[in-house]
Design an enzyme around this catalytic site. Structure first.
Site, PDB file in Angstrom:
ATOM      1  N   THR A   1      42.792  47.205  45.858  1.00 35.89           N
ATOM      2  CA  THR A   1      42.809  46.363  47.028  1.00 35.89           C
ATOM      3  C   THR A   1      43.262  44.781  46.432  1.00 35.89           C
ATOM      4  OG1 THR A   1      42.286  48.091  48.392  1.00 35.89           O
ATOM      5  CG2 THR A   1      43.058  46.212  49.214  1.00 35.89           C
ATOM      6  N   ASP A   2      41.982  44.371  46.735  1.00 34.13           N
ATOM      7  CA  ASP A   2      42.095  42.238  46.249  1.00 34.13           C
ATOM      8  C   ASP A   2      42.570  42.689  45.160  1.00 34.13           C
ATOM      9  OD1 ASP A   2      40.141  41.737  47.924  1.00 34.13           O
ATOM     10  OD2 ASP A   2      38.196  42.075  46.541  1.00 34.13           O
ATOM     11  N   LEU A   3      43.195  42.994  43.987  1.00 32.43           N
ATOM     12  CA  LEU A   3      43.984  43.268  42.879  1.00 32.43           C
ATOM     13  C   LEU A   3      45.144  42.880  43.747  1.00 32.43           C
ATOM     14  CD1 LEU A   3      42.204  44.161  39.788  1.00 32.43           C
ATOM     15  CD2 LEU A   3      42.392  42.005  40.496  1.00 32.43           C
TER      16      LEU A   3
END
Length: 466
Positions: free
Chosen positions: A201-203
């Protein structure tokens, strides 16, 4: 501050009405083939942890100058995330902060805020990942920066968006992964929800921000005006649900966990072998027939229960039971040999040792080697490198060496390659406050006396070489 900005306008670093400035305009800067897309673009990076640093690292790879703003004495949170460490350096921090300069500024001090505003005035992009409203309370929100830098592309990365019931929550990958539904569809079919092995999700949010900033720069080139970009973890991950979300929104079909299998294609999953696992997929009837021949199960090809993918999905359990029993009879390498050249998608489930021994990974040059004076040479993933004008099958990836005060980095091959320019020369992740004095002098024209006073009073910090 206004006097200094006026002075900067006089020397041409920022623009006033009807004037020109030395920020990126989109025009070609050089007649050479190696002009990088973001050459002369300056990024003021106030982000920490993963999504923001990943976005700005990718911008740096394309030639942008990235000025990373950090807290004196602490820096980016990931500097302390470990083990593992290489000496005092966190491998987590090293993985997403190459090609950046670090300036340590105390933004709780009004003089620190003044420095950030002056830097914004000479930069093209402002990236931050604070909870909505926090920077505005410091006088560093978009409305504040827009007044002194109307050209700025201001990208705010948050957990859930600028407004709404969750907007004041801090954004964390695992939580956003849960709320967005990703975790609900990840894990064994009859087991508990599972967090993906890396912070996807961050990436994904970092990649969305990276693309949005590029679009913002193009928009500014067309209009001459900056803009505000709202990017958040929740929206990025929900957007990435793609067909799983469409199944629900269009067909009202609730999603479920499939383990390594696929809800709409059979077979398409991992099968246990004598000594490991092999992932095999049959996306059409021809591939299924070929697979059955390789498995020496030709009777399945014309079986009325498996003639089409739709039928194979309906009879999933029975078919997978037959295939699973057959795959267990041979070791993984034997299956790899039998499937080679068949046209059927297949591959082993590799552990990290096997990933970085994989011939295609080696050919693509995805390893970054570091030599540390006390712990010796270690290798971590890398996506930087020297790019050839043309990448052919007979060419060997080149390695680009760069130096860190305590480490030697050898970057090999970018994840994305371009035919007409080389990626930026690899520069190692910075030490905390490594470039503070340099940035204050070169970007803002501060004199030595002023800088010394800022250091003495704790407004900024300059890392001392060991």
């Amino acid at each position: 501050m206004l006097a200094r900005i006026a002075a900067l306008r006089r020397i041409g670093l920022i623009c006033g009405p009807g004037s020109r400035r030395e920020v990126w305009t989109g025009s070609r800067q050089s007649d050479t083939d190696n002009a990088k897309p973001l050459e002369d673009v300056k990024i003021l990076d106030l982000t920490r942890v993963l999504a923001g640093p990943f976005a700005t690292m990718n911008l740096g790879d394309l030639g942008a100058e990235v000025i990373k703003v950090e807290r004196p004495g602490a820096g980016d949170d990931t500097r302390t995330w470990g083990p593992p460490f290489v000496g005092k350096e966190s491998t987590y921090f090293l993985s997403v902060n190459r090609n950046k300069k670090s300036i340590a500024v105390n933004m709780k001090d009004p003089k620190g805020v003044k420095i950030i505003k002056e830097l914004a005035a000479v930069c093209d992009v402002f990236v931050e990942n604070y909870i909505p409203g926090k920077l505005s309370a410091m006088g560093l929100g978009y409305e504040d920066i827009d007044k002194i830098a109307p050209h700025i592309v201001y990208c705010s990365i948050t957990g859930y968006g600028q407004t709404g019931p969750l907007s004041q929550r801090a954004g964390y990958d695992a939580v956003a992964s849960a709320i967005s539904g990703l975790m609900n569809i990840t894990g064994p079919e009859d087991g508990d929800p599972v967090r993906p092995g890396v912070a996807m999700t961050d990436l994904a949010t970092g990649l969305y921000a990276y693309g949005a900033i590029m679009a913002g720069l193009i928009q500014r080139y067309k209009t001459g005006k900056g803009l505000f970009i709202d990017c958040n973890l929740l929206s990025s991950q929900v957007a990435c649900l793609t067909q799983v979300a469409a199944n629900y929104l269009i067909g009202q079909k609730e999603a479920k966990r499939w383990g390594t299998a696929h809800g709409s294609i059979v077979p398409y999953q991992a099968f246990k072998t004598k000594d490991g696992y092999l992932v095999v997929g049959a996306g059409n009837n021809q591939q299924f027939a070929t697979m059955c021949k390789i498995l020496n199960l030709p009777e399945l090809i014309d079986d009325c229960k498996y003639k089409t993918n739709h039928l194979r999905v309906q009879n999933r359990k029975e078919l997978i039971k037959i295939l699973s029993a057959r795959f267990k009879e041979e070791i993984t390498n034997e299956w790899l040999h039998l499937f080679e050249g068949s046209g059927v998608p297949y591959g082993p489930i590799n552990n990290m040792k096997n990933v970085f021994a994989e011939p295609q990974v080696l050919h693509n040059g995805l390893i970054m080697e570091m030599k540390h004076p006390t712990v010796g040479k270690i290798s971590v993933p890398g996506t930087m490198g020297i790019q050839r004008r043309y990448w052919g099958p007979s060419m060997i990836p080149l390695r680009a060496a760069c130096y860190h005060p305590n480490l030697l980095f050898l970057y090999r091959g970018p994840a994305v390659r371009y035919s007409k320019f080389k990626m930026s020369e690899a520069r190692p992740p910075p030490l905390l406050g490594q470039h503070t004095t340099h940035i204050l002098k070169e970007a803002l024209r501060y004199d030595d006396r002023t800088i010394d006073e800022l250091i003495r009073t704790g407004v900024v910090h300059q890392h001392e070489a060991e």
